[in-house]
Design a protein around this motif. Structure first.
Motif, PDB file in Angstrom:
ATOM      1  N   GLY A  63      -4.641  11.246  -7.116  1.00  0.00           N
ATOM      2  CA  GLY A  63      -3.894  10.383  -6.212  1.00  0.00           C
ATOM      3  C   GLY A  63      -3.461  11.118  -4.957  1.00  0.00           C
ATOM      4  N   LYS A  64      -3.040  12.376  -5.147  1.00  0.00           N
ATOM      5  CA  LYS A  64      -2.614  13.181  -4.000  1.00  0.00           C
ATOM      6  C   LYS A  64      -3.789  13.518  -3.091  1.00  0.00           C
ATOM      7  CE  LYS A  64       0.258  17.210  -2.932  1.00  0.00           C
ATOM      8  NZ  LYS A  64       1.023  18.351  -3.498  1.00  0.00           N
ATOM      9  N   ALA A  65      -4.968  13.705  -3.678  1.00  0.00           N
ATOM     10  CA  ALA A  65      -6.143  14.111  -2.911  1.00  0.00           C
ATOM     11  C   ALA A  65      -6.798  12.949  -2.163  1.00  0.00           C
ATOM     12  CB  ALA A  65      -7.158  14.776  -3.837  1.00  0.00           C
ATOM     13  N   ILE A  66      -6.984  11.821  -2.853  1.00  0.00           N
ATOM     14  CA  ILE A  66      -7.751  10.727  -2.222  1.00  0.00           C
ATOM     15  C   ILE A  66      -7.038   9.378  -2.311  1.00  0.00           C
ATOM     16  CG2 ILE A  66      -9.942  11.881  -2.680  1.00  0.00           C
ATOM     17  CD1 ILE A  66     -10.374   9.936  -5.015  1.00  0.00           C
ATOM     18  N   GLY A  67      -5.842   9.347  -2.890  1.00  0.00           N
ATOM     19  CA  GLY A  67      -5.150   8.064  -3.066  1.00  0.00           C
ATOM     20  C   GLY A  67      -4.740   7.413  -1.756  1.00  0.00           C
ATOM     21  N   LYS A  68      -5.084   6.147  -1.606  1.00  0.00           N
ATOM     22  CA  LYS A  68      -4.721   5.387  -0.401  1.00  0.00           C
ATOM     23  C   LYS A  68      -4.051   4.061  -0.733  1.00  0.00           C
ATOM     24  CE  LYS A  68      -8.395   7.381   2.481  1.00  0.00           C
ATOM     25  NZ  LYS A  68      -9.597   7.085   3.316  1.00  0.00           N
ATOM     26  N   ARG A  69      -4.571   3.371  -1.747  1.00  0.00           N
ATOM     27  CA  ARG A  69      -4.042   2.040  -2.080  1.00  0.00           C
ATOM     28  C   ARG A  69      -2.928   2.173  -3.124  1.00  0.00           C
ATOM     29  NH1 ARG A  69      -9.552  -0.677  -3.805  1.00  0.00           N
ATOM     30  NH2 ARG A  69      -9.804   1.462  -4.588  1.00  0.00           N
ATOM     31  N   LYS A  70      -1.770   1.626  -2.807  1.00  0.00           N
ATOM     32  CA  LYS A  70      -0.621   1.732  -3.705  1.00  0.00           C
ATOM     33  C   LYS A  70      -0.853   0.905  -4.969  1.00  0.00           C
ATOM     34  CE  LYS A  70       1.788   4.352  -0.964  1.00  0.00           C
ATOM     35  NZ  LYS A  70       2.068   5.759  -1.322  1.00  0.00           N
ATOM     36  N   LEU A  71      -0.459   1.481  -6.098  1.00  0.00           N
ATOM     37  CA  LEU A  71      -0.631   0.803  -7.385  1.00  0.00           C
ATOM     38  C   LEU A  71       0.448  -0.243  -7.591  1.00  0.00           C
ATOM     39  CD1 LEU A  71      -2.094   0.624 -10.146  1.00  0.00           C
ATOM     40  CD2 LEU A  71      -0.527   2.397 -10.971  1.00  0.00           C
ATOM     41  N   TRP A  72       1.709   0.154  -7.453  1.00  0.00           N
ATOM     42  CA  TRP A  72       2.832  -0.761  -7.655  1.00  0.00           C
ATOM     43  C   TRP A  72       4.026  -0.238  -6.865  1.00  0.00           C
ATOM     44  CZ3 TRP A  72       1.308  -3.965 -12.067  1.00  0.00           C
ATOM     45  CH2 TRP A  72       2.001  -5.181 -12.099  1.00  0.00           C
ATOM     46  N   PRO A  73       4.002  -0.387  -5.546  1.00  0.00           N
ATOM     47  CA  PRO A  73       4.998   0.252  -4.676  1.00  0.00           C
ATOM     48  C   PRO A  73       6.438  -0.169  -4.937  1.00  0.00           C
ATOM     49  CG  PRO A  73       3.680  -1.361  -3.456  1.00  0.00           C
ATOM     50  CD  PRO A  73       3.013  -1.168  -4.777  1.00  0.00           C
ATOM     51  N   GLU A  74       6.630  -1.397  -5.451  1.00  0.00           N
ATOM     52  CA  GLU A  74       8.000  -1.854  -5.719  1.00  0.00           C
ATOM     53  C   GLU A  74       8.658  -1.073  -6.855  1.00  0.00           C
ATOM     54  OE1 GLU A  74       5.500  -5.175  -4.098  1.00  0.00           O
ATOM     55  OE2 GLU A  74       5.350  -3.781  -5.791  1.00  0.00           O
ATOM     56  N   ILE A  75       7.836  -0.485  -7.709  1.00  0.00           N
ATOM     57  CA  ILE A  75       8.355   0.236  -8.878  1.00  0.00           C
ATOM     58  C   ILE A  75       8.194   1.741  -8.720  1.00  0.00           C
ATOM     59  CG2 ILE A  75       8.005   0.647 -11.355  1.00  0.00           C
ATOM     60  CD1 ILE A  75       7.308  -2.294 -11.633  1.00  0.00           C
ATOM     61  N   SER A  76       7.011   2.177  -8.326  1.00  0.00           N
ATOM     62  CA  SER A  76       6.746   3.606  -8.172  1.00  0.00           C
ATOM     63  C   SER A  76       5.919   3.816  -6.903  1.00  0.00           C
ATOM     64  CB  SER A  76       5.990   4.138  -9.401  1.00  0.00           C
ATOM     65  OG  SER A  76       5.900   5.533  -9.369  1.00  0.00           O
ATOM     66  N   PRO A  77       6.577   4.072  -5.785  1.00  0.00           N
ATOM     67  CA  PRO A  77       5.910   4.089  -4.472  1.00  0.00           C
ATOM     68  C   PRO A  77       4.805   5.126  -4.325  1.00  0.00           C
ATOM     69  CG  PRO A  77       8.305   4.040  -4.236  1.00  0.00           C
ATOM     70  CD  PRO A  77       8.017   4.302  -5.678  1.00  0.00           C
ATOM     71  N   ASN A  78       4.854   6.209  -5.100  1.00  0.00           N
ATOM     72  CA  ASN A  78       3.887   7.293  -4.905  1.00  0.00           C
ATOM     73  C   ASN A  78       2.598   7.120  -5.708  1.00  0.00           C
ATOM     74  OD1 ASN A  78       5.619   8.680  -3.140  1.00  0.00           O
ATOM     75  ND2 ASN A  78       6.699   9.634  -4.865  1.00  0.00           N
ATOM     76  N   LYS A  79       2.579   6.203  -6.658  1.00  0.00           N
ATOM     77  CA  LYS A  79       1.377   6.030  -7.492  1.00  0.00           C
ATOM     78  C   LYS A  79       0.336   5.188  -6.760  1.00  0.00           C
ATOM     79  CE  LYS A  79       3.283   6.679 -12.122  1.00  0.00           C
ATOM     80  NZ  LYS A  79       4.536   7.324 -11.722  1.00  0.00           N
ATOM     81  N   THR A  80      -0.916   5.574  -6.922  1.00  0.00           N
ATOM     82  CA  THR A  80      -2.007   4.870  -6.256  1.00  0.00           C
ATOM     83  C   THR A  80      -3.042   4.372  -7.271  1.00  0.00           C
ATOM     84  OG1 THR A  80      -3.334   6.892  -5.960  1.00  0.00           O
ATOM     85  CG2 THR A  80      -1.757   6.333  -4.208  1.00  0.00           C
ATOM     86  N   ILE A  81      -3.843   3.405  -6.826  1.00  0.00           N
ATOM     87  CA  ILE A  81      -4.911   2.874  -7.681  1.00  0.00           C
ATOM     88  C   ILE A  81      -5.939   3.962  -7.961  1.00  0.00           C
ATOM     89  CG2 ILE A  81      -6.816   1.219  -7.786  1.00  0.00           C
ATOM     90  CD1 ILE A  81      -5.085  -0.711  -6.145  1.00  0.00           C
ATOM     91  N   GLU A  82      -6.272   4.729  -6.916  1.00  0.00           N
ATOM     92  CA  GLU A  82      -7.245   5.815  -7.098  1.00  0.00           C
ATOM     93  C   GLU A  82      -6.729   6.844  -8.110  1.00  0.00           C
ATOM     94  OE1 GLU A  82      -7.800   4.007  -3.065  1.00  0.00           O
ATOM     95  OE2 GLU A  82      -6.086   4.744  -4.226  1.00  0.00           O
ATOM     96  N   GLY A  83      -5.444   7.166  -8.019  1.00  0.00           N
ATOM     97  CA  GLY A  83      -4.849   8.107  -8.952  1.00  0.00           C
ATOM     98  C   GLY A  83      -4.874   7.581 -10.374  1.00  0.00           C
ATOM     99  N   SER A  84      -4.564   6.294 -10.523  1.00  0.00           N
ATOM    100  CA  SER A  84      -4.569   5.676 -11.843  1.00  0.00           C
ATOM    101  C   SER A  84      -5.954   5.732 -12.476  1.00  0.00           C
ATOM    102  CB  SER A  84      -4.099   4.220 -11.740  1.00  0.00           C
ATOM    103  OG  SER A  84      -4.155   3.579 -12.999  1.00  0.00           O
TER     104      SER A  84
END
Length: 264
Positions: free
Chosen positions: A156-177
């Motif tokens: 997620g840190k390397a290539i994450g762009k699209r937020k997974l669930w920003p209302e709950i955890s702003p730093n998590k991304t779909i790519e990271g997931s």
């Protein structure tokens, strides 16, 4: 980072021998960390562990945690876990009356759900360890979630762009997931090669994807109620890592699912 590393090493040094030995030490350890987890949740709601609801919820938690091999304790009283849950449900509702609604219906619902959330998760930690191939499944679940968490963070840190669930955890991304799931599958392949989980390759792949996804849901669930109660960490038992719930949030979803989906 140094503090986090030291805490992690100490935690692993305590956890692994207990998990390997199993038996009564594992049961006692589970009771302790589950009770601390309940304390952390009650504290978020400003409910003290030594209050009437706190004591009742602790007793209910200990009943739910009871390993199957000690089920005779309840059987001797012509009771089941479900019977005890119903009894405590009425006790909590009765206390809303006795306290003149200082402890109200919302509090009762919070306490009961908290006990079930923590109790069911850690109960199946014990049951997983005591099952056939239980030790391997415990190590599998631990490495699975460590790989998922680390993979999700690094990718997620390397290539994450699209937020997974920003209302709950702003730093998590779909790519990271997705990266976390891929890393979990790598762990599954290693377990398939070097251990005997006694399940087929297809079952292992399906189980790994399901558990990795729902482990991330468990992480998000804890993030959701921390955000709701405006706390950064559930506790401070592990410097740099937070509390019991911060460390076991994913696994509290994973261990019951291993059994509910008949993977073990």
């Amino acid at each position: 980072m140094k503090q986090r590393s030291i805490s992690a090493v100490v935690f692993v040094a305590i956890l692994l021998p207990i998990v390997i030995f199993g038996g009564l030490p594992l049961t006692v350890f589970t009771y302790i960390i589950a009770t601390v987890g309940l304390y952390e949740l009650l504290k978020m709601r400003h409910l003290h562990i030594w209050s009437v609801p706190g004591v009742l919820s602790t007793l209910l938690l200990w009943t739910i945690l009871l390993p199957a091999e000690y089920q005779y304790i309840l059987t001797n009283w012509n009771s089941s876990r479900f019977d005890i849950i119903i009894l405590f449900l009425f006790l909590f509702l009765t206390y809303t009356v006795v306290s003149k609604n200082k402890f109200h219906f919302d509090d009762a619902g919070f306490v009961i759900l908290s006990v079930l959330y923590i109790g069911v998760g850690f109960h199946f930690f014990i049951e997983t360890r005591f099952a056939d191939n239980g030790l391997i499944f415990i190590f599998y679940s631990l490495f699975l979630m460590w790989a998922t968490d680390s993979g999700a963070y690094l990718i997620g840190k390397a290539i994450g762009k699209r937020k997974l669930w920003p209302e709950i955890s702003p730093n998590k991304t779909i790519e990271g997931s997705l990266g976390g799931v891929v890393c979990a599958l790598i762990v599954a392949i290693l377990f398939m090669v070097f251990t005997d989980l006694n399940i087929s390759a297809v079952q292992l792949i399906v189980m790994t994807v399901v558990l990795s996804v729902f482990g991330q849901v468990g992480d998000l669930a804890e993030s959701a109620f921390k955000r709701h109660y405006r706390v950064k960490d559930s506790g401070k038992i592990m410097p740099g890592h937070g509390g019991v719930l911060d460390r076991f949030d994913s696994l509290l979803f994973v261990w019951p699912l291993i059994h509910l989906l008949h993977f073990i």
